[in-house]
Design an enzyme around this catalytic site. Structure first.
Site, PDB file in Angstrom:
ATOM      1  N   GLU A   1       0.817  -1.398  -0.100  1.00  0.00           N
ATOM      2  CA  GLU A   1      -0.058   0.146  -0.071  1.00  0.00           C
ATOM      3  C   GLU A   1       0.903   0.991  -0.007  1.00  0.00           C
ATOM      4  OE1 GLU A   1      -2.776   0.393   3.303  1.00  0.00           O
ATOM      5  OE2 GLU A   1      -3.519   2.468   2.707  1.00  0.00           O
TER       6      GLU A   1
ATOM      7  N   ASN B   1      -4.487   5.005  -1.877  1.00  0.00           N
ATOM      8  CA  ASN B   1      -5.736   5.433  -1.317  1.00  0.00           C
ATOM      9  C   ASN B   1      -6.346   6.850  -2.222  1.00  0.00           C
ATOM     10  OD1 ASN B   1      -5.434   4.144   1.651  1.00  0.00           O
ATOM     11  ND2 ASN B   1      -3.562   4.657   1.127  1.00  0.00           N
TER      12      ASN B   1
ATOM     13  N   GLU C   1      -8.137   2.331  -2.869  1.00  0.00           N
ATOM     14  CA  GLU C   1      -8.608   1.953  -1.507  1.00  0.00           C
ATOM     15  C   GLU C   1      -9.693   3.283  -1.253  1.00  0.00           C
ATOM     16  OE1 GLU C   1      -5.975   1.261   1.526  1.00  0.00           O
ATOM     17  OE2 GLU C   1      -5.158  -0.802   0.390  1.00  0.00           O
TER      18      GLU C   1
ATOM     19  N   ASP D   1     -11.714   0.454   2.320  1.00  0.00           N
ATOM     20  CA  ASP D   1     -10.793   0.593   3.394  1.00  0.00           C
ATOM     21  C   ASP D   1     -11.677   0.839   4.841  1.00  0.00           C
ATOM     22  OD1 ASP D   1      -8.380   0.918   4.317  1.00  0.00           O
ATOM     23  OD2 ASP D   1      -7.830   2.724   3.254  1.00  0.00           O
TER      24      ASP D   1
ATOM     25  N   GLU E   1      -6.223  -5.441   8.503  1.00  0.00           N
ATOM     26  CA  GLU E   1      -5.184  -4.393   8.659  1.00  0.00           C
ATOM     27  C   GLU E   1      -4.598  -4.418  10.178  1.00  0.00           C
ATOM     28  OE1 GLU E   1      -5.765  -0.562   6.489  1.00  0.00           O
ATOM     29  OE2 GLU E   1      -7.543  -0.709   7.109  1.00  0.00           O
TER      30      GLU E   1
HETATM   31  P1  C2E Z   1      -5.208   3.816   5.975  1.00  0.00           P
HETATM   32  O1  C2E Z   1      -5.494   3.576   4.599  1.00  0.00           O
HETATM   33  O2  C2E Z   1      -5.827   3.094   6.752  1.00  0.00           O
HETATM   34  O3  C2E Z   1      -3.503   3.351   6.154  1.00  0.00           O
HETATM   35  C1  C2E Z   1      -3.097   2.786   7.034  1.00  0.00           C
HETATM   36  C2  C2E Z   1      -2.485   3.273   8.082  1.00  0.00           C
HETATM   37  O4  C2E Z   1      -2.473   2.374   9.127  1.00  0.00           O
HETATM   38  C3  C2E Z   1      -1.117   3.887   7.926  1.00  0.00           C
HETATM   39  O5  C2E Z   1      -0.967   5.079   8.586  1.00  0.00           O
HETATM   40  C4  C2E Z   1      -0.080   2.950   8.266  1.00  0.00           C
HETATM   41  O6  C2E Z   1       1.075   3.460   8.974  1.00  0.00           O
HETATM   42  C5  C2E Z   1      -0.919   2.368   9.711  1.00  0.00           C
HETATM   43  N1  C2E Z   1      -0.602   1.049  10.021  1.00  0.00           N
HETATM   44  C6  C2E Z   1      -0.225  -0.072   8.983  1.00  0.00           C
HETATM   45  N2  C2E Z   1       0.071  -1.144   9.866  1.00  0.00           N
HETATM   46  C7  C2E Z   1      -0.266  -0.799  11.308  1.00  0.00           C
HETATM   47  C8  C2E Z   1      -0.283  -1.614  12.304  1.00  0.00           C
HETATM   48  O7  C2E Z   1       0.174  -2.673  12.481  1.00  0.00           O
HETATM   49  N3  C2E Z   1      -0.466  -0.873  13.481  1.00  0.00           N
HETATM   50  C9  C2E Z   1      -0.724   0.310  13.641  1.00  0.00           C
HETATM   51  N4  C2E Z   1      -0.963   0.959  14.701  1.00  0.00           N
HETATM   52  N5  C2E Z   1      -0.913   1.150  12.394  1.00  0.00           N
HETATM   53  C10 C2E Z   1      -0.634   0.636  11.200  1.00  0.00           C
HETATM   54  P2  C2E Z   1      -0.503   6.415   7.673  1.00  0.00           P
HETATM   55  O8  C2E Z   1       0.609   5.991   6.899  1.00  0.00           O
HETATM   56  O9  C2E Z   1      -0.196   7.248   8.797  1.00  0.00           O
HETATM   57  O10 C2E Z   1      -1.908   6.748   6.974  1.00  0.00           O
HETATM   58  C11 C2E Z   1      -2.839   7.374   7.443  1.00  0.00           C
HETATM   59  C12 C2E Z   1      -4.093   7.389   6.916  1.00  0.00           C
HETATM   60  O11 C2E Z   1      -3.751   8.475   5.815  1.00  0.00           O
HETATM   61  C13 C2E Z   1      -4.157   6.104   5.778  1.00  0.00           C
HETATM   62  O12 C2E Z   1      -4.860   5.384   6.567  1.00  0.00           O
HETATM   63  C14 C2E Z   1      -4.893   6.710   4.635  1.00  0.00           C
HETATM   64  O13 C2E Z   1      -6.435   6.883   5.047  1.00  0.00           O
HETATM   65  C15 C2E Z   1      -4.545   8.164   4.595  1.00  0.00           C
HETATM   66  N6  C2E Z   1      -3.521   8.236   3.566  1.00  0.00           N
HETATM   67  C16 C2E Z   1      -1.865   7.993   3.450  1.00  0.00           C
HETATM   68  N7  C2E Z   1      -1.604   8.148   2.228  1.00  0.00           N
HETATM   69  C17 C2E Z   1      -2.423   8.604   1.557  1.00  0.00           C
HETATM   70  C18 C2E Z   1      -2.905   8.937   0.200  1.00  0.00           C
HETATM   71  O14 C2E Z   1      -1.702   8.971  -0.762  1.00  0.00           O
HETATM   72  N8  C2E Z   1      -4.076   9.332  -0.314  1.00  0.00           N
HETATM   73  C19 C2E Z   1      -5.130   9.570   0.569  1.00  0.00           C
HETATM   74  N9  C2E Z   1      -6.221  10.080   0.026  1.00  0.00           N
HETATM   75  N10 C2E Z   1      -4.903   9.254   1.875  1.00  0.00           N
HETATM   76  C20 C2E Z   1      -3.682   8.778   2.395  1.00  0.00           C
HETATM   77 CA    CA Z   2      -5.664   2.529   3.155  1.00  0.00          CA
HETATM   78 CA    CA Z   3      -7.031   1.127   6.540  1.00  0.00          CA
END
Ligand code: C2E
Ligand code: CA
Ligand code: CA
Length: 920
Positions: free
Chosen positions: A708, A763, A795, A825, A882
Site C-alpha cells: 500500500e 488511497n 482504496e 478501506d 489491517e
Molecule cells: P489507511 O489507509 O488506513 O492506512 C493505513 C494506516 O495504518 C497507515 O498510517 C499505516 O502506517 C498504519 N498501520 C499499518 N499497519 C499498522 C499496524 O500494524 N499498527 C498500527 N497501529 N498502524 C498501522 P498512515 O501512513 O499514517 O496513514 C494514515 C492514513 O492517511 C491512511 O490510512 C490513509 O487514510 C491516509 N493516507 C495515507 N496516504 C494517502 C494517500 O496517498 N492518499 C489519501 N487519500 N490518503 C492517504
Molecule cells: Ca488504506
Molecule cells: Ca485502513
C-alpha cells in the site's frame, strides 16, 4: 503736414521692406519654381520654327521593326553614312555609342564608310557620373574607338538636368581627358562658347518643325535625294523602346537627339535664353510704387488696387516680350510678390485691423454664450442663478421639475419663496460670505424634501461668484451672484439603503450579518462596565451540507430559516442571532463570573436546534455543535467571535461532546493547520512529498503480494508530518485532487519495476472521488506508466456512500471496467453497514485495524470478523486484515480464513528499496 510726412515714411518703409524681402527670397532660390513655372507658360505661348538646316534622321520603331536586330550591325551605320554622303549631306552626327568594339569586320566596314565620308562625320563622346560643371580626370570617359576617332570629329553630348530633374541648360563643350571637346550643338551651329559654361535651350522652338525622316526610308531609297543636300544630319534614336529620353520644359519628354538639335538651333538662331537678375528691376518697381503712392496720396484704395493689378499685367507683358523677341528671361515672381505684398499691406491698413479683431472677438463671445446656454438648458442637473436681492436670474429646465414650483421658472422670482428654506439660506449666506471674503466651499450637501407622494432626496452645491461691472466709467468686481446645482438622488438613496440593509441582515433568514453582529457586539462591549463579561456562542448544524444535497436546497433554506426563528424565540437574555457563515450562527450574552452559564446556554441552544423540524411536509432532524468563548479583558468582538469559531471547530472534530469552550491551546493547532494549508500547495513542486510502501502479505504462504502506498511529507522546517494531519487539510482546501493524482502516478511508475506482478494499492480520498475526475486520472496514469490495470488497487472508504450519490457509483463501475481493483478501506470503523456492501462494485474489503487489535478468541470482535468473512466470501470479495502487530493476531486471523494481512508485524511503511529487498 507732419502727419502726411509720417504716413509717407510709413508707406516707403513698407515698400522697401517688402522689396528687400523679395530680393532676399529670390537670392535664396525660394522663388525659383514660381519663376520657372511662369517662364514655361511664356515659352509655351511662343512658337519658333526650326531653321531646317539641321535634319533629324530617326532610328524609329518602323526602322527597328524592319531590321529586326538591335543593336544594329555597324555595317548598317556604314551604309547610312554612305547614303547620306551620296545625297550630299554637309555633315553627319551619328548619335550612337561606339566606345566598345564589335565584330572586327563590322568595325572595319564602319571605319571604311567614315573614311569615305572624308571627315564629315561627328561621333559622340561623354563622361559618366558627371557632376554639373564638367568632367574631372577621375571620371570615366566614353569615347569612340580609336579606330573611328581618327576618321571623324569627336563631340560631347553630355547634358545635365536642373535640380527639379528638368533639362534646361546645355554646355558649349566639355573637357574630356584633358582636351576641350565642343558639344554637338556648338559644332553643328558653329557657335562656340567657353568650355565648361552652358547656355539655356530655348524651348519655344517647336520640335515638330525640325525636318525628320526615318532611317529605314533612307536605306530603302524612299527619300528624295535632295532631302539632305547641304544639310547637317543627326542620326539618333527616336523610338521610345531605346529609352534615350529626357524631361524638358513645355514639351514634357523628348528624345536625346532631338534635344541636341534644339540646342543647336538655339545657338544657330542666337536665341539662347539669358536670365536677368531681378534685383534692379525690383528696386526700380519699388521706387515706382513709392512715387505713385506719394503722388496720389488720397487715391481711393480701389484705384490703388487697380494700379497694382495693371502694373502686374504690364510686368508680365514685358516679360513675354523680352522672351519672345530677345530670348531674355525676366524672373517676375519677385516683382509680382512686391506688388502683391504692398497691395496686401495696404488692404489690411484700409480694412482697419482693429475693427476686424473686435468683430472676431465678438463672434467668439456669442458662440461661447450659445454653447453655455445650451449646456445650461439641457443639463441633467437643476441649475439656478440668483443675485444678492434674492431674485432668480437664470434657471435650467430641470430646475422647474426638481423643485416642482412653476415660480422657479420666472425670472426675478424671489428665491426665498420658491426654494426650500435651507437652500435659500445657503445661497444668500454664500453671497454675503463672499463679499466679506470669508466664504469656504462646503461641497456637496444633501437635503430631503417632502413632496406629494413621499420623500425626495436631493444633493446640491452652492457657489457664489464675483462678476465684473462698469460703475462710473470704471470696471469694478462688485457684482455678486450665486448658483446652485442640484440633482435628485432619491433612486440612488433608496438603492443605498437597500444595500445597507443587505449588509446588515442576511436576506435568507433575516438574521444579523456577520459584520453587523460584530459591530453591535463591539458597541455593547464599549458600553458595559469593566467587570461585566460577555460570551459568544457559535452553533453549527451537523451534516447540513449532506442534508442540503439529499433533501434539496429549498428544504435546506427552510431549515436555516427555521433555525433562526427558533433562536429568536428562545428568550434567554441573548442578542439577536447572526448568520456568520453558511450554516453557522452566533449569539452573544452578558455572563457572570464563571463560564458555566455560557456553556449551559450553548448546550441549551444545541438541544433547541436538535429538536425535530417539520419542513415542507417532512420531519427533519439535525444535530448541532457549539463553540463558546468568554470575553477576556479588552477583547474585541471580532476576536471573541473568532475564538468561539475555533472552539466550534474543535467541537466538530471531537467525538461525542457537542459543546466546546474556547481553549487558547487550540489556537496553536489552528495556526499550525493554517501554516500547513498554504505550505501544502508547493509541497509537490518542492519535492517534499514521497511515498512509503507497506507490504501486503498472503497469509496462506506468507508471500509479499503487493504494497500500500502511503504518502509522507518532509517539510523543510517542520520536519516529518503524518498523513493523519495533512490529508484532512488537503481535503479541506482542495489540494487533495492534485495530491491524489500525484500519488497514483508515482505509485504506478514505481510498481512497474516490481517483480512477480506485485500490486500497488493507492488511497483515494472521498473528496477526491467526489470532486475530481478519478476515472480520467486513472486512465491517464495507466496509459502513461504502462502498468497493467489489474496491478493497480484503489482504496476507498465507506464515508463516500453516506452521500448516496449515483454518479459516485458510476465512477467506481468505470474504474472496475478498466480492470482496476477496488478495496473498501477501514471497514467497520465508521458507518459499517452490511446493507450496501452488496451494491458496491468491489474486489476487497479491508477490515479496520481497530477490530484486529482488540481481537481475542471468543469475544464479540471475533464474531464480527467471522461474519464479515462469511459475507465477503458470499459476495466474492477477498478480505484483508489491517493492523496486524503480533504473531497471535496473525495466526488467529489466518485460522479464521482471512486472505491477506497488513501490519507492523510484516513491515512498516518503508522506502521502495526496502520493500523490494523484502519481496525477493
Ligand atoms: P489507511 O489507509 O488506513 O492506512 C493505513 C494506516 O495504518 C497507515 O498510517 C499505516 O502506517 C498504519 N498501520 C499499518 N499497519 C499498522 C499496524 O500494524 N499498527 C498500527 N497501529 N498502524 C498501522 P498512515 O501512513 O499514517 O496513514 C494514515 C492514513 O492517511 C491512511 O490510512 C490513509 O487514510 C491516509 N493516507 C495515507 N496516504 C494517502 C494517500 O496517498 N492518499 C489519501 N487519500 N490518503 C492517504
Ligand atoms: Ca488504506
Ligand atoms: Ca485502513
Amino acid at each position: 503736414m507732419a502727419l502726411r510726412l509720417k504716413s509717407g515714411i510709413r508707406v516707403a518703409a513698407t515698400v522697401i521692406a517688402v522689396a528687400s524681402a523679395m530680393i532676399l527670397l529670390g537670392r535664396g532660390g525660394h522663388l525659383l519654381s514660381l519663376d520657372r513655372l511662369a517662364s514655361d507658360v511664356r515659352t509655351a505661348a511662343i512658337e519658333r520654327e526650326a531653321g531646317g538646316e539641321i535634319v533629324f534622321l530617326g532610328i524609329d520603331k518602323k526602322s527597328l521593326d524592319a531590321l529586326r536586330v538591335w543593336p544594329w550591325p555597324r555595317e548598317t551605320y556604314g551604309r547610312i553614312i554612305d547614303s547620306l554622303v551620296a545625297d550630299g549631306a554637309r555633315e553627319i552626327f551619328l548619335d550612337i555609342d561606339l566606345s566598345a568594339a564589335s565584330r572586327p569586320e563590322a568595325d572595319a566596314a564602319l571605319a571604311a564608310a567614315l573614311e569615305r565620308a572624308g571627315g564629315g562625320v561627328l561621333l559622340p563622346a561623354f563622361v559618366q557620373n558627371t557632376e554639373a560643371g564638367g568632367a574631372s580626370p577621375a571620371m570615366s570617359a566614353n569615347l569612340p574607338l580609336p579606330l573611328f576617332r581618327g576618321l571623324s570629329w569627336m563631340t560631347s553630348v553630355n547634358v545635365v538636368a536642373d535640380s527639379d530633374g528638368v533639362l534646361r541648360h546645355y554646355p558649349y563643350g566639355l573637357v574630356i581627358e584633358g582636351e576641350g571637346v565642343p558639344s554637338v550643338a556648338a559644332f553643328l551651329s558653329g557657335v562656340s562658347g567657353p568650355t565648361g559654361t552652358a547656355f539655356e535651350i530655348n524651348y519655344a522652338i517647336a520640335p515638330g518643325s525640325i525636318p525628320a525622316f526615318s532611317v529605314i526610308d533612307l536605306l530603302e531609297g524612299r527619300l528624295d535625294p535632295a532631302t539632305f543636300l547641304g544639310k547637317s544630319v543627326v542620326v539618333g534614336a527616336h523610338a521610345v523602346e531605346l529609352r534615350d529620353n529626357l524631361s524638358v520644359p513645355v514639351h514634357g519628354i523628348l528624345a536625346g537627339s532631338v534635344i541636341q538639335i534644339l540646342a543647336a538651333e538655339t545657338l544657330k538662331q542666337g536665341v539662347a535664353i539669358r536670365a536677368v537678375d531681378p534685383a534692379p528691376w525690383i528696386a526700380l518697381l519699388a521706387t515706382l510704387v513709392m512715387t505713385a503712392a506719394a503722388l496720389r496720396r488720397r487715391a481711393r484704395f480701389r484705384h490703388l488696387l487697380a494700379g497694382l493689378l495693371l502694373a502686374g499685367l504690364a510686368i508680365e507683358l514685358l516679360a513675354f516680350h523680352l522672351l519672345s523677341r530677345h530670348a531674355v528671361m525676366l524672373p517676375t515672381a519677385g516683382l509680382q510678390g512686391l506688388l502683391f505684398g504692398t497691395g496686401g499691406l495696404f488692404a489690411l491698413h484700409e480694412l482697419d485691423l482693429h475693427k476686424w479683431l473686435l468683430l472676431l472677438a465678438q463672434i467668439d463671445k456669442v458662440n461661447s454664450q450659445r454653447v453655455l446656454a445650451r449646456i445650461f438648458a439641457d443639463s441633467s442637473d437643476a441649475i439656478i442663478v440668483v443675485d444678492e436681492t434674492g431674485g432668480v436670474l437664470e434657471w435650467s429646465g430641470n430646475a422647474c421639475l426638481l423643485f416642482r414650483t412653476s415660480a422657479v421658472c420666472v425670472k426675478g422670482a424671489d428665491l426665498r419663496r420658491i426654494l426650500p428654506d435651507r437652500i435659500a439660506k445657503d445661497l444668500m449666506s454664500a453671497m454675503v460670505d463672499l463679499r466679506r471674503g470669508i466664504w469656504t466651499d462646503p461641497g456637496m450637501r444633501a437635503l430631503t424634501m417632502v413632496v406629494e407622494g413621499g420623500m425626495r432626496h436631493i444633493e446640491y452645491r452652492v457657489t457664489p461668484s464675483r462678476l465684473s461691472d462698469v460703475r462710473e466709467r470704471a470696471v469694478t468686481d462688485d457684482r455678486i451672484v450665486a448658483s446652485i446645482t442640484a440633482r435628485d438622488i432619491t433612486v440612488r438613496r433608496v438603492q443605498e439603503e437597500r444595500l445597507e440593509r443587505i449588509a446588515r441582515f442576511d436576506t435568507l433568514t433575516g438574521a444579523l450579518s456577520r459584520s453587523e453582529f460584530v459591530e453591535r457586539l463591539d458597541a455593547d462591549l464599549a458600553k458595559a462596565s469593566p467587570e461585566a463579561r460577555s460570551a459568544v456562542v457559535v452553533i453549527n448544524l451537523h451534516r447540513f451540507s449532506v442534508m442540503n444535497a439529499t433533501l434539496g436546497r429549498s428544504v435546506g433554506d427552510a431549515l436555516l430559516q427555521a433555525v433562526v426563528a427558533r433562536l429568536k424565540r428562545s428568550d434567554t437574555g441573548m442578542s439577536a442571532p447572526a448568520r456568520v457563515g453558511g450554516d453557522w450562527f452566533a449569539v452573544s450574552r452578558p455572563c457572570g463570573e464563571g463560564d458555566d452559564g455560557a456553556a449551559e446556554m450553548a448546550a441549551g441552544l444545541v438541544a433547541l436546534v436538535s429538536e425535530p423540524f417539520e419542513l415542507e411536509g417532512t420531519v427533519v432532524r439535525v444535530g448541532a455543535h457549539a463553540g463558546v468563548s468568554v470575553q477576556r479583558s479588552g477583547a474585541k468582538a471580532a476576536a471573541l467571535l473568532g475564538d468561539a469559531e475555533l472552539a466550534l471547530d474543535e467541537a466538530r472534530k471531537a467525538e461525542g461532546g457537542a459543546v466546546r469552550l474556547h481553549d487558547p491551546a487550540s489556537v496553536d493547532r489552528q495556526r499550525r493547520a493554517r501554516l500547513l494549508e498554504t505550505a501544502l500547495w508547493n509541497s509537490i513542486e518542492n519535492g517534499e512529498l514521497f511515498l512509503a510502501y507497506q507490504p501486503q502479505i498472503r497469509l496462506s504462504d506468507m508471500s509479499v503480494i503487493g504494497a500500500e502506498a502511503l504518502v509522507r511529507w518532509r517539510h523543510p522546517e517542520l520536519g516529518m508530518i503524518g498523513p493523519d494531519e495533512f490529508i484532512a487539510i488537503a481535503e479541506g482546501n482542495g489540494f487533495i485532487e492534485t495530491l491524489g493524482r500525484w500519488a497514483m502516478g508515482q505509485a504506478a511508475r514505481d510498481a512497474l519495476t516490481w517483480p512477480n506482478g506485485m500490486t500497488v494499492a493507492v488511497n483515494v480520498s472521498p473528496v477526491q472521488l467526489r470532486r475530481g475526475d478519478v476515472v480520467a486520472d486513472a486512465a491517464r496514469v495507466l496509459r502513461e506508466s504502462g502498468l497493467p490495470a489489474n496491478r493497480l488497487h484503489l482504496e476507498i472508504t465507506e464515508s463516500i456512500f453516506v452521500d448516496g450519490n449515483g454518479t459516485l457509483l458510476e465512477k467506481l463501475h468505470d474504474l472496475r471496467m478498466m480492470g482496476i481493483r477496488l478495496a473498501l478501506d477501514d471497514f467497520g470503523s465508521g458507518f459499517s453497514s452490511f446493507s450496501y456492501l452488496a451494491k458496491l462494485p468491489l474486489d476487497k474489503i479491508k477490515l479496520d485495524r481497530m477490530f484486529v487489535q482488540t481481537l481475542a478468541p471468543g469475544d464479540a470482535n471475533a464474531a464480527i470478523v467471522k461474519s464479515v468473512l462469511m459475507l465477503s466470501r458470499e459476495l466474492g470479495y477477498s478480505l484483508v486484515c489491517e493492523g496486524v502487530e503480533t504473531e497471535e493476531q496473525r495466526d488467529f486471523l489466518r485460522d479464521l480464513g482471512c486472505d491477506e494481512g497488513q501490519g507492523f508485524l510484516f513491515g512498516r511503511p518503508q522506502p521502495q528499496t526496502d520493500l523490494l529487498a523484502m519481496a525477493s
